[in-house]
Design a protein around this motif. Sequence first.
Motif, mmCIF file in Angstrom:
data_model
loop_
_atom_site.group_PDB
_atom_site.id
_atom_site.type_symbol
_atom_site.label_atom_id
_atom_site.label_comp_id
_atom_site.label_asym_id
_atom_site.label_seq_id
_atom_site.Cartn_x
_atom_site.Cartn_y
_atom_site.Cartn_z
ATOM 1 N N UNK A 99 5.181 5.995 -5.383
ATOM 2 C CA UNK A 99 4.937 6.339 -6.784
ATOM 3 C C UNK A 99 4.626 7.805 -6.979
ATOM 4 N N UNK A 100 3.890 8.384 -6.024
ATOM 5 C CA UNK A 100 3.512 9.785 -6.145
ATOM 6 C C UNK A 100 4.701 10.711 -5.936
ATOM 7 N N UNK A 101 5.740 10.228 -5.294
ATOM 8 C CA UNK A 101 6.948 11.035 -5.098
ATOM 9 C C UNK A 101 7.947 10.784 -6.234
ATOM 10 N N UNK A 102 8.233 9.511 -6.506
ATOM 11 C CA UNK A 102 9.245 9.154 -7.501
ATOM 12 C C UNK A 102 8.771 9.463 -8.917
ATOM 13 N N UNK A 103 7.496 9.167 -9.219
ATOM 14 C CA UNK A 103 6.973 9.354 -10.569
ATOM 15 C C UNK A 103 7.163 10.765 -11.105
ATOM 16 N N UNK A 107 -1.104 14.087 0.222
ATOM 17 C CA UNK A 107 -2.036 13.014 0.586
ATOM 18 C C UNK A 107 -1.328 11.666 0.537
ATOM 19 N N UNK A 108 -0.550 11.435 -0.508
ATOM 20 C CA UNK A 108 0.162 10.158 -0.627
ATOM 21 C C UNK A 108 1.223 9.999 0.448
ATOM 22 N N UNK A 159 0.831 -1.206 0.000
ATOM 23 C CA UNK A 159 0.000 0.000 0.000
ATOM 24 C C UNK A 159 0.863 1.252 0.000
ATOM 25 N N UNK A 160 1.976 1.201 0.726
ATOM 26 C CA UNK A 160 2.871 2.360 0.797
ATOM 27 C C UNK A 160 3.519 2.668 -0.544
ATOM 28 N N UNK A 219 -4.496 12.183 4.362
ATOM 29 C CA UNK A 219 -3.888 11.006 3.753
ATOM 30 C C UNK A 219 -3.534 9.944 4.768
ATOM 31 N N UNK A 220 -3.172 10.363 5.983
ATOM 32 C CA UNK A 220 -2.875 9.400 7.045
ATOM 33 C C UNK A 220 -4.088 8.513 7.319
ATOM 34 N N UNK A 221 -5.280 9.096 7.257
ATOM 35 C CA UNK A 221 -6.489 8.317 7.486
ATOM 36 C C UNK A 221 -6.689 7.235 6.436
#
Length: 471
Positions: A150-154, A306-307, A144-145, A368-370
């Motif tokens: 992906x949202x950072x590296x992409x 959020x990610x 899940x992480x 996003x933590x939720x």
Amino acid sequence: MASSWSELAAREHRASVVVLAGGVALYAINVYLTTSLLPNAVADIGGEELYSWTMTVFLVASVISSMLVSLVLSRFGARWAYVAGFAGFAAGTVIAGLSPTMVVMLIGRGVQGLAGGLLVGLGFAVVRTVLPARLWQRSIALMSAMWGVGNVVGPIVGGFFAQIGAWRGAFALLAVIALALIALTFRALPAGSGEASSDGVPWGSLVLLTGAAAAVSIASIVDGAATVVLLVVALAAGAVFVLYERGASNRVLPEMTYRGRSPLRWIYLGIIVLAMVSTIEMFIPLFGQRIGGLGPLAAGLLGAAISWGWTVGTLSSSGAESEKMRRLVRVAGPLILGTGLAAYGLLQVNDPSVWVIVGWYATLLFAGTGIGMAISHWFTAGMRVSTDDAEAAQASAGLNTSQLIANAFGSAIAGVLVSLGGPDVVGSARVLTFGFALLALVGVLVAFREFAAAKSWQLGASAPRERGVEL
């Protein structure tokens, strides 16, 4: 027996974990990487009128393959299923990277989607056979992480290659990684299946669900009454899908989904709610630029908040071992998500101050933590609902299918809410944010309904407790 991250990273599990997490990471990185470099690709090969279809084709293809995970496992086994997924992803990536026109790009994206949907679904189905039960929650948390990764590296990788005028190089890098994971797969995964048996392709269910996904995807790129009509068509197709599946002998979701008071239907719904709300991040960078005057990089980081929160929530809650703690997390997650989004919505004002913008980052990170703390435990609950290998494999594959379908519906609904709030951007931001905050709170009701269904299921004549299942 409690598990630990060091045990998951132990030598005997390390290669398997890398393959499972790598499949999800490839999918997630590809989504955000492609978004960041598409403007450069369009400037090079043309086809701006087909811009939106790059995501539509990819998403619909992913939904189709996600429904075939159990079938592929039963026929080819874990090792060859993963090899096919990584090889298909590499092939699609090469096609997209070499595409001379946007039409060829769409073909590559379709192949990528078929392979990517399979890879993500395989992770949640294969984990039951390659890792001991005590490590399931940790491994699910890690997979899940990967969406946060992906949202950072992409965007970073895609933006770098776009910046130097070599957008095709980003696709080449993804293809090389996919091929490297093929080599690791032969060492990490068993050749036999040990998963599920199937009578064949569930064509009826596949056509109905794909039709619903396609209608929603198209609804997100049209305007006015056409959007409403397509959403109604999608809902109707979804309803027919459920009715069809209840009586079908060959189905996508396991028979227990429709049996009596089975908690599985509520588990799927819990995942759907969280995944739908997560699609709000696609509009966050736009709001950051239009309302806050942020630059592209700062706005992109705002969308990534959020990610990042998703990753933090997933990893920090992965140690919840008791059933009481797991249920608490599944209730607290949507509460935190709804609260964070409501706070973000209240901060949507014209000419925001620096502190208001800082508040945007903080509230989105909190929201996003939720998502992260709840969704991984919903996945684990679905994996524990049966000890029958065939049924459990179908249930696990259905978890991924539910998430992908929810992403399609969420994107379309987000577009509708943005339109309803317009033409003022602040109004659009508030309508979308408050609407999704309310949807997040529905997740609390779903959680309590699942708890009641699980208790009733345990007490029933065919209760999992009698078959020795831990819920």
